[in-house]
Design a protein around this motif. Structure first.
Motif, PDB file in Angstrom:
ATOM      1  N   ILE A   1       0.817  -1.263  -0.073  1.00 32.16           N
ATOM      2  CA  ILE A   1      -0.159  -0.107  -0.134  1.00 32.16           C
ATOM      3  C   ILE A   1       0.964   1.110   0.023  1.00 32.16           C
ATOM      4  N   ALA A   2       0.507   1.983  -0.898  1.00 30.31           N
ATOM      5  CA  ALA A   2       1.415   3.441  -0.970  1.00 30.31           C
ATOM      6  C   ALA A   2       0.435   4.709  -1.736  1.00 30.31           C
ATOM      7  N   ALA A   3       1.027   5.715  -1.428  1.00 31.42           N
ATOM      8  CA  ALA A   3       0.153   6.625  -2.040  1.00 31.42           C
ATOM      9  C   ALA A   3       0.830   7.071  -3.389  1.00 31.42           C
ATOM     10  N   ASP A   4       0.013   7.260  -4.344  1.00 30.59           N
ATOM     11  CA  ASP A   4       0.488   7.422  -5.940  1.00 30.59           C
ATOM     12  C   ASP A   4       0.650   9.179  -6.256  1.00 30.59           C
ATOM     13  N   LEU A   5       1.790   9.659  -5.902  1.00 24.89           N
ATOM     14  CA  LEU A   5       1.980  10.878  -6.043  1.00 24.89           C
ATOM     15  C   LEU A   5       2.460  11.299  -7.388  1.00 24.89           C
ATOM     16  N   SER A   6       2.620  10.420  -8.268  1.00 26.79           N
ATOM     17  CA  SER A   6       2.912  10.803  -9.724  1.00 26.79           C
ATOM     18  C   SER A   6       2.013  11.795 -10.302  1.00 26.79           C
ATOM     19  N   GLY A   7       2.745  12.694 -11.056  1.00 29.04           N
ATOM     20  CA  GLY A   7       2.077  13.697 -11.825  1.00 29.04           C
ATOM     21  C   GLY A   7       1.446  14.703 -10.932  1.00 29.04           C
ATOM     22  N   THR A   8       1.626  14.738  -9.595  1.00 33.39           N
ATOM     23  CA  THR A   8       1.169  15.786  -8.880  1.00 33.39           C
ATOM     24  C   THR A   8       2.433  16.854  -8.446  1.00 33.39           C
TER      25      THR A   8
END
Length: 607
Positions: free
Chosen positions: A184-191
Motif C-alpha cells: 500500500i502506498a500513495a501514488d503522487l506521480s504527476g502531482t
C-alpha cells in the motif's frame, strides 16, 4: 261464460298498476306490482404503490465486510408502502439484509436496503423486492469471491510545514475480513507533491485483515496547495488522500562573530560585523537587523543591515557596525531578528580609541655643521587611527637655534600605515646627540636623536655609510649599506665603459647604451637613497671599488661586504662584449668574468 274485454294495463313509473274499466263496465281491482330487486356494486380494489430499484444489479464481495445498498423508490403519489424487503434465496443465509430504512416508504420517496456479505460466494440471482401496499419489483444480486481489500484512511487531509523536517502520517486500515493487503502506498506521480514530499510506505508492505499501517510524508522545501491523490496496494481498492505543504511562518536564524569587539577611533573607525545565517530550508528571511535601542548602543554605533534585507534559505548575510564616537562601551547584549524570523542573541563591546603609534627612521640623524639638510621619516604604524600635525619639538633643547625644520610633509593628515618626512637644516655649531620628542594629534610620542658634528668613517649619513670623510681636499664618499645582486649587462654589447677611475662616467655610459633596467649599473643610477637625485649614485670603477675596501679596512670598519665577487663598472678590455671586471674580495684584486654572471655589487656617491 261470458267473456269480458278490459282496457290496457299500464304500470306507472311508481310501480303502481293502472287499469281501465272493462267493456262491460265492471271494475277491475288494481293490483300493485312487486318492486324490482336492489343490486349493490362491489367495492373497488385497494391501491398499491409501484416500486423501482437502483441499481438494477449489485455485486457483493465475500468476507470483504463491505455492505452494498439498493435504493428503493416509491413512485406512487398517494400510497405509502410498508415493510419493504428483498426475498433472498434459501441458501444465502450468510448474507445479512438490513431493511430498517424501508419499514415505511412514503409516496415519491426512497429508502435503502443494505446487504452485508458473508463468507461464501453466490452466483448471480434475481431477487424479488416487495412490501405491503406495494407492487413487486426485482434486482440481480451476486456474491463474488473476495480479491480486493477495501481501505479506509485516517489523518487526511494532512498539513505539513515546508523545510521543518517534521513528518505527517496518514493511517491506512485494511477493512477486509480475510484478505492480506500488500504494498500500500500513495501514488503522487504527476502531482505537485511528487518532488515536494518524501513518502515512507515501509510499514504498509503487508497489512493483515483488519489491521492498520502508516504512510509517512516528510516535507521538502517547497509549498504545495492541498492536493488529492489515490492510495492503494497491489490488491486493494483506492482511497483518496490529500496533503498540503505550507511555508513556515518564522525562519530560525543564528549569529556568528559574537562577542564582537570594536575599536573606536579619533577619525575613521574600523568596522566589525556579525554573520547571520538563515537556517530555514524553505523560508526567505526578511529585514534582519540588530536592536540597539534597548542595549544603549544606538548613540555609540552605526549599523548597516542592507545586506540582510532578504536572505535566502540556508544563506548568510552581514550586519556591519561602526563606532561613531571615540568612547568605550562595555560588552552589551543585543537581539538580532527579522520580520519573519526567530530571535538570536549577540554581544558587542567597544574599546576606546587608541592613540596611534609612530616610528622614526633613522632614529639617529647625523648632520654636519653648515652642511646639507637631511630628514627623518615618521610612519604611522596604527591600523585604524589617523594622525595630524606631527611635529618635532626642539624647545628647551641644545638643538634650539642650531637646527631648523626646513620642510615638513607631516603637517597634514597621516593615515594608518602611511609615512611623512621632516627635513632639518643644520647651523654652524656642533651639538651633541640630543633626543627630541616627535608627536601629532591623537598619537603617542616617540623620540628622535639629532647630532651636529663632523662626519667620520662608519657614520650613517644621507642614505649610505661614510667610507671617506670629507676634508683635506677630498670629498666625502658614501657606500650603500647592503649588498645588491644582479648581472653586469648584455654579453653581446660593447659599451666602451672602460675607465678604471671614473665610475660615474662609466655608469652614465652603460645606462646610455643598455637603457634603464635591473642590471648593476642601472640599479645604482636609479637609486635616490638619502634624497639624492637619479644619477647621483653610481657603480664604482676598478680603482674606486679597490679604494672602498682599502679605506674600510684601514679604518677597521666592516659594512658587511662579505661576498667574494663585487662588480665594478669597468668593462674588460680583453673581450669587451663578453667580459667585465669584478673586485675579488678574497685576494683584493680585479678580474674579468662573463657579464651575465649574477654577482654582488655596491653603489657609491660623493657628498
Amino acid at each position: 261464460m261470458h267473456a269480458h274485454f278490459c282496457g290496457a294495463i299500464a304500470i306507472a313509473a311508481t310501480g303502481m298498476l293502472l287499469l281501465t274499466a272493462c267493456d262491460d263496465g265492471t271494475q277491475v281491482v288494481p293490483v300493485t306490482a312487486p318492486a324490482p330487486p336492489v343490486v349493490t356494486a362491489p367495492p373497488p380494489p385497494a391501491a398499491t404503490a409501484a416500486l423501482s430499484v437502483s441499481p438494477a444489479s449489485i455485486e457483493l464481495q465475500a468476507l470483504s465486510g463491505t455492505p452494498v445498498a439498493l435504493t428503493v423508490i416509491n413512485f406512487s403519489k398517494v400510497t405509502t408502502a410498508t415493510a419493504i424487503s428483498a426475498t433472498l434465496p434459501a441458501g444465502w443465509t450468510d448474507v445479512i439484509q438490513n431493511s430498517d430504512a424501508c419499514a415505511t416508504l412514503a409516496p415519491q420517496t426512497s429508502c435503502t436496503l443494505t446487504f452485508n456479505p458473508g463468507a461464501s460466494s453466490h452466483p448471480s440471482t434475481t431477487i424479488v423486492i416487495t412490501g405491503q401496499s406495494a407492487e413487486s419489483t426485482s434486482a440481480t444480486i451476486q456474491v463474488s469471491q473476495l480479491n480486493t481489500a477495501n481501505l479506509s484512511l485516517a489523518g487526511a487531509p494532512l498539513s505539513l510545514v515546508a523545510g521543518s523536517g517534521t513528518a505527517g502520517v496518514i493511517t491506512v486500515t485494511n477493512n477486509s475480513l480475510a484478505l492480506i493487503a500488500t504494498d500500500i502506498a500513495a501514488d503522487l506521480s504527476g502531482t505537485a507533491l511528487q518532488n515536494a514530499v518524501i513518502q515512507d510506505a515501509s510499514s504498509c508492505v503487508v497489512v493483515m485483515p483488519g489491521a492498520s499501517c502508516s504512510l509517512s510524508f516528510t516535507p521538502r522545501n517547497t509549498a504545495v496547495t492541498l492536493t488529492n491523490f489515490p492510495i492503494h496496494g497491489d490488491n486493494t481498492g483506492q482511497a483518496g488522500g490529500a496533503v498540503e505543504v505550507t511555508l513556515p511562518t518564522s525562519a530560525p536564524i543564528s549569529v556568528a562573530g559574537s562577542p564582537l569587539i570594536l575599536m573606536a577611533s579619533f577619525s575613521t573607525a574600523a568596522s566589525g560585523s556579525l554573520t547571520v545565517t538563515n537556517n530555514s530550508t524553505a523560508l526567505a528571511a526578511s529585514n534582519i537587523s540588530a536592536d540597539l535601542s534597548g542595549a544603549g548602543l544606538a548613540a555609540a554605533l552605526s549599523q548597516d543591515s542592507s545586506d540582510c534585507v532578504s536572505v535566502a534559505p540556508g544563506a548568510s548575510c552581514t550586519l556591519t557596525f561602526t563606532p561613531i564616537t571615540s568612547s568605550a562601551a562595555t560588552a552589551t547584549a543585543i537581539v538580532v531578528q527579522g520580520t519573519n524570523t526567530s530571535q538570536a542573541g549577540a554581544s558587542i563591546a567597544i574599546n576606546a580609541a587608541q592613540l596611534a603609534t609612530l616610528s622614526v627612521s633613522p632614529t639617529s640623524l647625523l648632520l654636519t655643521p653648515g652642511g646639507t639638510s637631511d630628514f627623518i621619516t615618521i610612519s604611522n604604524t596604527s591600523a585604524t587611527t589617523s594622525v595630524s600635525d606631527i611635529e618635532v619639538d626642539l624647545t628647551g633643547t641644545a638643538l634650539a637655534g642650531n637646527v631648523t625644520v626646513s620642510a615638513n610633509t607631516c603637517a597634514g593628515t597621516v593615515p594608518p600605515a602611511s609615512s611623512c618626512v621632516i627635513t632639518f637644516s643644520p647651523g654652524s655649531n656642533t651639538v651633541a646627540t640630543t633626543s627630541v620628542p616627535v608627536a601629532g594629534v591623537h598619537s603617542q610620542t616617540v623620540t628622535a636623536n639629532i647630532t651636529i658634528r663632523t662626519l667620520m668613517v662608519g657614520d650613517s649619513y644621507a642614505g649610505g655609510i661614510v667610507y671617506q670623510a670629507p676634508g683635506n681636499g677630498v670629498p666625502g664618499m658614501l657606500v650603500n649599506p647592503t649588498d645588491l645582486f644582479g648581472s653586469w649587462g648584455d654579453q653581446s654589447v660593447t659599451t666602451n665603459a672602460q675607465s678604471e677611475t671614473d665610475g660615474l662616467a662609466n655608469t652614465a655610459t652603460i645606462v646610455a647604451v643598455l637603457g634603464v633596467n635591473t642590471y648593476a649599473a642601472s640599479t645604482c643610477y636609479s637609486m635616490t637613497d638619502g634624497n639624492a637625485s637619479a644619477g647621483t649614485w653610481y657603480l664604482p670603477a676598478d680603482d674606486e671599488l679597490t679604494a672602498v675596501f682599502q679605506l674600510i679596512d684601514s679604518n677597521a670598519f666592516d659594512p658587511m661586504m662579505n661576498q667574494n665577487f663585487y662588480w665594478t663598472s669597468t668593462e674588460s678590455s680583453l673581450n669587451p662584449p663578453l667580459l667585465a671586471n669584478v673586485f675579488v674580495h678574497t685576494y683584493s684584486v680585479t678580474s674579468a668574468i662573463g657579464k651575465s654572471n649574477y654577482e654582488a655589487f655596491r653603489c657609491i656617491r660623493a657628498f
